[in-house]
Design an enzyme around this catalytic site. Structure first.
Site, PDB file in Angstrom:
ATOM      1  N   LYS A  52      22.243  30.133  30.720  1.00 18.62           N
ATOM      2  CA  LYS A  52      24.003  29.814  30.705  1.00 18.62           C
ATOM      3  C   LYS A  52      24.955  30.972  31.521  1.00 18.62           C
ATOM      4  CE  LYS A  52      22.680  28.045  26.487  1.00 18.62           C
ATOM      5  NZ  LYS A  52      22.219  28.614  24.528  1.00 18.62           N
ATOM      6  N   GLN A  96      22.087  33.460  20.438  1.00 21.66           N
ATOM      7  CA  GLN A  96      20.901  32.371  20.751  1.00 21.66           C
ATOM      8  C   GLN A  96      19.984  32.299  19.208  1.00 21.66           C
ATOM      9  OE1 GLN A  96      21.521  30.346  23.141  1.00 21.66           O
ATOM     10  NE2 GLN A  96      18.904  29.300  22.636  1.00 21.66           N
ATOM     11  N   ASP A 119      29.021  26.991  19.983  1.00 19.05           N
ATOM     12  CA  ASP A 119      27.999  25.867  19.849  1.00 19.05           C
ATOM     13  C   ASP A 119      28.010  24.972  18.731  1.00 19.05           C
ATOM     14  OD1 ASP A 119      25.482  26.262  20.885  1.00 19.05           O
ATOM     15  OD2 ASP A 119      25.188  28.676  20.417  1.00 19.05           O
TER      16      ASP A 119
HETATM   17  N1  GUN Z   1      18.386  26.992  20.294  1.00 18.15           N
HETATM   18  C1  GUN Z   1      18.408  26.126  20.926  1.00 18.15           C
HETATM   19  N2  GUN Z   1      19.254  25.703  21.030  1.00 18.15           N
HETATM   20  C2  GUN Z   1      20.203  26.444  21.485  1.00 18.15           C
HETATM   21  C3  GUN Z   1      21.711  25.804  21.602  1.00 18.15           C
HETATM   22  O1  GUN Z   1      21.886  24.895  21.324  1.00 18.15           O
HETATM   23  N3  GUN Z   1      22.624  27.514  20.845  1.00 18.15           N
HETATM   24  C4  GUN Z   1      21.881  27.723  20.576  1.00 18.15           C
HETATM   25  N4  GUN Z   1      23.201  28.700  20.263  1.00 18.15           N
HETATM   26  N5  GUN Z   1      20.740  28.302  20.484  1.00 18.15           N
HETATM   27  C5  GUN Z   1      20.144  27.156  20.589  1.00 18.15           C
END
Ligand code: GUN
Length: 292
Positions: A52, A96, A119
Site C-alpha cells: 500500500k 491493518q 477501508d
Molecule cells: N486485512 C485483510 N484485508 C484487509 C484490508 O483490506 N484492510 C485492512 N485494514 N486490513 C485487512
C-alpha cells in the site's frame, strides 16, 4: 479463456491516479495523504501494508506508516486513531487487520472517523453502501467490481455465486453485485460453510467468486462451462522452490478450472492488486469529499 489481469488493470488505475496527482501539483493543490497503522509483524499484514505504501509512492500520494509492537495497549492504539481523525494533513487512514487478540477490532473500527475510513469498514460506510449514498466501499469488493467493469464483464441478469460471507469481502460484494446499477443486477447467492449442495449451486453460476481462504477448494467439476471465475483467496503455503519458502495460493484449482472458464483471475496478480488500487481511489475520494 481470458485472464482477468488485476496487475494490468491496477497499473492502469495507478497511472490515472498519478495523472490526477500531477495535475493537482501543477495547480498547487493538496496531494492525497494515506496513513496506515500496522500492529505486530504478521508476514501477510507486513506485505500488504508495504504494498500500500509502495503504491502511494508510485502514484505520488503522500503516505505515513505507523508501526506498533504486538503488545501495544488498546488505549494507545485508540489514541492514535483519534489523533489521525484530527490530523488535517491526513485524508484517510487504515488500521491493518487482524489485530492481536487483546485488542477489540470492532472498537477500533468504530473509532475511525467515517470520513477518513478509506477501508470502508465503519458501519456508517457499510450502511451508505447499502443505501447507495456516496461513501467508501471496502477495497476488495470495490476492486472486484472495478476489475469486472474495466474488463467489460456483463453482470446484468447473471447468476452470481459468492462463497464466503465475511464482512469485508463476501457480504458487501453480494450487495454490490445485486444492486440495481451497472455493474450489478446479478441474481446473487451468498454461499458459506453451512451451504448444502455447494457443487450444484456453483455449477449454476455465470459468475463464481471464491472468498473462503481454502487453497484449491474450487475444482473443475464445480464450474459451469464459460463461467467467469474470480479468486479472492490469498493463503500462504509452503513452497521450498521459492526463496521466501512460501507462495500465495488461491481458492481455485487454476490449472483444472481455467480451461472451462471464459475469464478467470489468477493468484497472485488478480484481486490483490485491485484491492490496493481501490484503496488509492478511496484516498483520493476522501480528499475530494473534503472539498480540497
Ligand atoms: N486485512 C485483510 N484485508 C484487509 C484490508 O483490506 N484492510 C485492512 N485494514 N486490513 C485487512
Amino acid at each position: 479463456m481470458q485472464i482477468l489481469d488485476g496487475k494490468v488493470t491496477a497499473a492502469q488505475i495507478r497511472l490515472e491516479l498519478s495523472e490526477v496527482v500531477k495535475e493537482r501539483k501543477l495547480q498547487g493543490k493538496k496531494i492525497p495523504h494515506l496513513a496506515a497503522i500496522l500492529v505486530g509483524n504478521d508476514g501477510g499484514s507486513v506485505t500488504y501494508v508495504n504494498a500500500k505504501v509502495k503504491a502511494c509512492e508510485e502514484i505520488g500520494f503522500e503516505s505515513t506508516l505507523i508501526r506498533y509492537d504486538d503488545s501495544v495497549p488498546e488505549d494507545i492504539l485508540l489514541a492514535k486513531v483519534q489523533a489521525l481523525n484530527e490530523d488535517k494533513s491526513i485524508d484517510g487512514f487504515i488500521v491493518q487487520l487482524p489485530l492481536p487478540a487483546h485488542i477489540d477490532e470492532q472498537k477500533v473500527t468504530l473509532a475511525i472517523d467515517p470520513k477518513k475510513d478509506v477501508d470502508g469498514f465503519h458501519p456508517m460506510n457499510l450502511g451508505n453502501m447499502l443505501l447507495d449514498i456516496p461513501g467508501f466501499i471496502c477495497a476488495t469488493p470495490a476492486g472486484i467490481m472495478e476489475l469486472l467493469e474495466r474488463n467489460n464483464i456483463e453482470t446484468e441478469g447473471k447468476n452470481c455465486v459468492i462463497i464466503g460471507r465475511s464482512n469485508i469481502v463476501g457480504t458487501p460484494l453480494s450487495l454490490l453485485l445485486g444492486r440495481n446499477k451497472s455493474p450489478g443486477n446479478c441474481t446473487v447467492t451468498l454461499a458459506h460453510s453451512r451451504t448444502q449442495h455447494l457443487a450444484e449451486i456453483c455449477g449454476n453460476a455465470d459468475i463464481l467468486i471464491a472468498a473462503i481462504g481454502q487453497p484449491g477448494f474450487i475444482t473443475a467439476d464445480m464450474v459451469k462451462e464459460g463461467a467467469v471465475v474470480v479468486d479472492v483467496g490469498t493463503t500462504r503455503i509452503e513452497d521450498p522452490t521459492k526463496i521466501s519458502g512460501w507462495r500465495l495460493a488461491g481458492d481455485v484449482d487454476f490449472e483444472g478450472v481455467a480451461p472451462k472458464t471464459s475469464f478467470i483471475s489468477p493468484v497472485p496478480g488478480g484481486v490483490g492488486p485491485m484491492t490496493i488500487a481501490s484503496l488509492m481511489m478511496n484516498t483520493l475520494k476522501a480528499m475530494e469529499l473534503k472539498g480540497k
